[in-house]
Design an enzyme around this catalytic site. Structure first.
Site, PDB file in Angstrom:
ATOM      1  N   THR A 124     -40.102  -1.205 -20.779  1.00 20.46           N
ATOM      2  CA  THR A 124     -41.277  -1.113 -19.912  1.00 20.46           C
ATOM      3  C   THR A 124     -41.869   0.284 -19.894  1.00 20.46           C
ATOM      4  O   THR A 124     -43.058   0.484 -20.166  1.00 20.46           O
ATOM      5  CB  THR A 124     -40.921  -1.553 -18.485  1.00 20.46           C
ATOM      6  OG1 THR A 124     -40.469  -2.905 -18.504  1.00 20.46           O
ATOM      7  CG2 THR A 124     -42.132  -1.446 -17.569  1.00 20.46           C
ATOM      8  N   ASP A 153     -47.591  -4.896 -14.951  1.00 19.81           N
ATOM      9  CA  ASP A 153     -47.045  -3.524 -14.916  1.00 19.81           C
ATOM     10  C   ASP A 153     -48.049  -2.499 -15.434  1.00 19.81           C
ATOM     11  O   ASP A 153     -47.711  -1.615 -16.227  1.00 19.81           O
ATOM     12  CB  ASP A 153     -45.743  -3.436 -15.721  1.00 19.81           C
ATOM     13  CG  ASP A 153     -44.595  -4.188 -15.068  1.00 19.81           C
ATOM     14  OD1 ASP A 153     -44.883  -5.017 -14.183  1.00 19.81           O
ATOM     15  OD2 ASP A 153     -43.450  -3.962 -15.435  1.00 19.81           O
ATOM     16  N   ASP A 171     -47.042  -7.153 -10.421  1.00 18.06           N
ATOM     17  CA  ASP A 171     -46.376  -5.868 -10.125  1.00 18.06           C
ATOM     18  C   ASP A 171     -47.141  -4.705 -10.760  1.00 18.06           C
ATOM     19  O   ASP A 171     -46.523  -3.776 -11.325  1.00 18.06           O
ATOM     20  CB  ASP A 171     -44.936  -5.875 -10.645  1.00 18.06           C
ATOM     21  CG  ASP A 171     -44.103  -6.995 -10.050  1.00 18.06           C
ATOM     22  OD1 ASP A 171     -44.411  -7.424  -8.926  1.00 18.06           O
ATOM     23  OD2 ASP A 171     -43.148  -7.446 -10.711  1.00 18.06           O
ATOM     24  N   ARG A 178     -43.714  -6.716  -3.272  1.00 15.41           N
ATOM     25  CA  ARG A 178     -42.332  -7.169  -3.165  1.00 15.41           C
ATOM     26  C   ARG A 178     -41.418  -5.995  -3.516  1.00 15.41           C
ATOM     27  O   ARG A 178     -41.830  -5.062  -4.210  1.00 15.41           O
ATOM     28  CB  ARG A 178     -42.079  -8.371  -4.073  1.00 15.41           C
ATOM     29  CG  ARG A 178     -42.408  -8.153  -5.557  1.00 15.41           C
ATOM     30  CD  ARG A 178     -42.139  -9.427  -6.343  1.00 15.41           C
ATOM     31  NE  ARG A 178     -42.410  -9.282  -7.770  1.00 15.41           N
ATOM     32  CZ  ARG A 178     -42.033 -10.171  -8.689  1.00 15.41           C
ATOM     33  NH1 ARG A 178     -41.365 -11.269  -8.333  1.00 15.41           N
ATOM     34  NH2 ARG A 178     -42.313  -9.976  -9.969  1.00 15.41           N
ATOM     35  N   TRP A 180     -38.769  -3.784  -5.312  1.00 13.87           N
ATOM     36  CA  TRP A 180     -38.097  -3.657  -6.605  1.00 13.87           C
ATOM     37  C   TRP A 180     -36.884  -2.748  -6.436  1.00 13.87           C
ATOM     38  O   TRP A 180     -37.028  -1.532  -6.323  1.00 13.87           O
ATOM     39  CB  TRP A 180     -39.068  -3.092  -7.642  1.00 13.87           C
ATOM     40  CG  TRP A 180     -38.436  -2.896  -8.999  1.00 13.87           C
ATOM     41  CD1 TRP A 180     -37.449  -3.643  -9.565  1.00 13.87           C
ATOM     42  CD2 TRP A 180     -38.761  -1.892  -9.953  1.00 13.87           C
ATOM     43  NE1 TRP A 180     -37.136  -3.166 -10.818  1.00 13.87           N
ATOM     44  CE2 TRP A 180     -37.936  -2.090 -11.077  1.00 13.87           C
ATOM     45  CE3 TRP A 180     -39.686  -0.848  -9.966  1.00 13.87           C
ATOM     46  CZ2 TRP A 180     -37.991  -1.266 -12.203  1.00 13.87           C
ATOM     47  CZ3 TRP A 180     -39.754  -0.029 -11.080  1.00 13.87           C
ATOM     48  CH2 TRP A 180     -38.914  -0.231 -12.195  1.00 13.87           C
TER      49      TRP A 180
END
Length: 686
Positions: free
Chosen positions: A454, A513, A540, A601, A603
């Site tokens: 990522t 992302d 996200d 949310r 992480w």
């Protein structure tokens, strides 16, 4: 409760505690600066005579303090004297009381002994805090009759309070003047004193009080204590927060000009406002474009006083709000410019009080170096990365990489040993200059060493502190539909892993992302401030462990590769004890279905239970795309165990407070402002 009356009030003689400085306060000063700072004569530092004076050392006042009168040409403090740096009470007192002019830089916490000590400042002085480090604890300053041309700037003066709310025994002020003239009090943090934060007494005049934070106090700011109608005073851009009375109380002032101040009574605290601006005796007051939030009796006047109001905003106030009589035209005395009243709260929350940029340099800043990038060869470099590579390691000053319009299909990495870099698009629009690539987490590296992961997928990776980007687009255009067999569809457009990252007027585009706001290490601070910008994504797409602010920007929700509307705006992975992601004064919208997106949310990266993820969304317009229960769990971690909240959001996606939709109280929100996230850093374009 305070007493409203027009008769001038006088004080009895001053008293000072015989006891010494509390042990905890004294210890704080030792811990911050050690024990080897020297004593008077050895610890103070003097600037070289050959060093050019920085702008803050030669700054001059505005308002009535700028008016030529009483033999004084405006207020410029100690600019004609030496600049000295002090760290002890003895050093500060030596230079503040000297006959010669001085610019005195307070470079640490000075705990006054005895508590309540007020140093008698002589004429022609500038006393300024070094950045946000200059604290005077348990005392303050006194300017006696005839003292003139004094500047008090960028200081925190606090905590002479002795535990009694309306303390009649301990007459300790942060700043008191008796018969002084030409005084400028600017960009200070004044709080929690035994008596007044500022007292302008006994015919003191030609005074300007500007850009200060005044808080947590009872009798805050008194003007008068005289039968004469003498005082000329300007009070502008000050934030009064949780101050009960005298905000200010103005007695027999010849000219009192108050504008662009913010008076805030925070609900749920121990302090309740008694009154706000008060014109007493024969005061003539002009009150313009100020903002009153929750104040009782926001503006009151005696029958003998005059108050002319123009353009003020009153929100949630009650009780007396008075005006009447004729006053004066401030522009007949000096020039000034008004900010819009509606902008005042945000403006002062961000800019009132001590600034990192004041008192912190003794030499002129070196002019920025500019490197030009153009795909067509008309610049020095054809790629952005080539320009970054040309920046010398550990460069001491700003390097601007000026990128001409065009699409630059490349990845860019700014390594940690190249700070102070600015990426600047030169087109007429941020769409004119685009840096784009299409790596994803599952994309294999060309050398066969594995996939990017990522963080490695980022089109632009910033690992150097004090980075800035403006007027350009950073995108990741990875095509999920075309790569369904590829594992890992996270595709980062911009990754930051540094401190003091300023993103101004940019577009950051992607799907999953998009914007990774990280830090160099779990125990390192990484502050990011994004403003006047756009962020686009679906899953996200604002995430990471940085202390990050998205302010006055637009967050655009996108459908997923298959046309579905479903997603999550934020996924913070904040370390415990740190601040996470703050979205403020912005808008969340997009061409997606109603009630399909969560605001966030938690992480817990790698299953780390020590993390305490945080997202706050406040004063933001939410479209109907936001779910009625806007927070959700992630990877077995409940959002209710972490820090997720809203405050005063609007729009069809906003909702009332509930167990599934927590809202901050006003008191909690006061500690979750943009300035709280930035922690003393003031992002400035350079």
């Amino acid at each position: 409760m305070s007493e409203h009356r027009s008769k001038a009030r006088h004080r009895r003689g001053r008293k000072v505690l015989a006891a010494g400085v509390p042990l905890a306060v004294a210890a704080a000063g030792t811990l911050a600066y050690g024990t080897g700072l020297g004593v008077l004569g050895s610890g103070a530092q003097r600037a070289s005579a050959a060093t050019a004076a920085p702008a803050w050392a030669t700054a001059t006042a505005d308002g009535f303090a700028s008016v030529d009168a009483l033999g004084q040409n405006g207020t410029y403090g100690g600019r004609d004297g030496e600049t000295v740096t002090v760290r002890t009470q003895a050093e500060l007192e030596k230079y503040a009381t000297a006959a010669e002019p001085y610019v005195i830089v307070v470079a640490g916490t000075i705990a006054m002994n005895p508590v309540g000590k007020e140093i008698k400042v002589a004429s022609d002085k500038t006393i300024v805090g070094r950045g946000t480090s200059g604290h005077i604890v348990g005392g303050g300053f006194f300017l006696g009759r005839g003292v003139h041309n004094v500047i008090l700037r960028n200081l925190t003066i606090r905590d002479s309070h002795q535990g009694v709310r309306n303390d009649k025994e301990h007459d300790f002020d942060a700043v008191q003047m008796d018969g002084a003239h030409h005084v400028w009090i600017d960009h200070n943090d004044l709080r929690h004193t035994a008596d007044g934060l500022i007292d302008v007494r006994e015919d003191s005049t030609y005074v300007t009080v500007s850009w200060n934070r005044l808080s947590d106090n009872n009798k805050t700011f008194g003007i008068g204590w005289t039968e004469n109608v003498t005082t000329d005073i300007t009070i502008h851009h000050n934030w009064f927060r949780d101050t009960e009375q005298r905000n200010p109380s103005t007695d027999n002032a010849a000219h009192a000009h108050l504008y662009n101040n913010f008076l805030e009574d925070v609900a749920g605290t121990d302090t309740a406002s008694s009154y706000g601006n008060y014109a007493r005796g024969r005061t003539r007051m002009v009150l313009e474009n100020s903002y009153f939030q929750g104040m009782r009796n926001p503006v009151i006047k005696d029958a003998t006083a005059s108050v002319v109001q123009r353009g003020n905003v009153f929100s949630g106030t009650s009780g007396r709000n008075e005006s009447g009589g004729t006053a004066f035209d401030p522009k007949a005395h000096y020039a000034y410019t008004l900010d819009r009243a509606a902008d005042v709260p945000a403006l002062l929350r961000a800019q009132a009080g001590p600034r990192e940029s004041i008192g912190t340099t003794t030499a002129p800043t070196k002019a920025a170096t500019t490197l030009t990038v153009a795909r067509d060869g008309t610049g020095r470099y054809r790629t952005v990365q080539a320009a970054v590579d040309a920046v010398p390691a550990n460069n001491p000053s700003r390097v601007v990489i000026s990128v001409k319009p065009g699409t630059y299909r490349e990845t860019v990495r700014v390594p940690s040993d190249k700070p102070h870099v600015t990426l600047q698009g030169t087109g007429g629009s941020r769409r004119d200059t685009v840096i784009v690539f299409d790596n994803a987490a599952g994309t294999r590296k060309p050398d066969g060493s594995g996939t990017y992961g990522t963080s490695g997928s980022a089109t632009v990776a910033v690992e150097a502190d004090d980075f800035q980007a403006r007027n350009l687009t950073i995108a990741n255009d990875f095509d999920e539909r075309a790569h369904q067999s590829l594992p890992g569809h996270q595709a980062v457009a911009l990754r930051t892993a540094a401190d003091k990252v300023f993103l101004d007027g940019v577009i950051v585009e992607g799907d999953q992302d998009t914007l990774l706001l990280d830090t160099a290490a779990k125990d390192r601070l990484g502050r990011v401030y994004m403003t006047n910008s756009y962020v686009t994504g679906n899953v996200d797409f604002v995430f990471g462990r940085a202390t990050a602010v998205i302010d006055r920007s637009v967050i655009t929700l996108r459908k997923r590769w298959d046309g579905a509307s479903a997603g999550y705006v934020t996924a913070p992975s904040t370390a415990a004890g740190r601040k996470g992601i703050l979205i403020a004064n912005s808008a969340v919208n997009g061409d997606v279905s109603d009630r399909t997106f969560y605001l966030g949310r938690p992480w817990h990266a790698g299953g780390d239970t020590s993390l305490d993820p945080q997202t706050t969304v406040r004063n933001t317009t939410l479209s109907a795309a936001i779910r009625t229960t806007p927070w959700t769990d992630m990877s077995g971690f409940s959002w209710k165990g972490d820090r997720f909240a809203e405050y005063r959001n609007t729009g069809p996606g906003a909702g009332s407070a509930s167990g599934d939709r927590p809202h901050l109280t006003d008191a909690q929100a006061a500690d979750q402002e943009v300035a709280d996230w930035l922690a003393g850093w003031t992002p400035t374009a350079s």
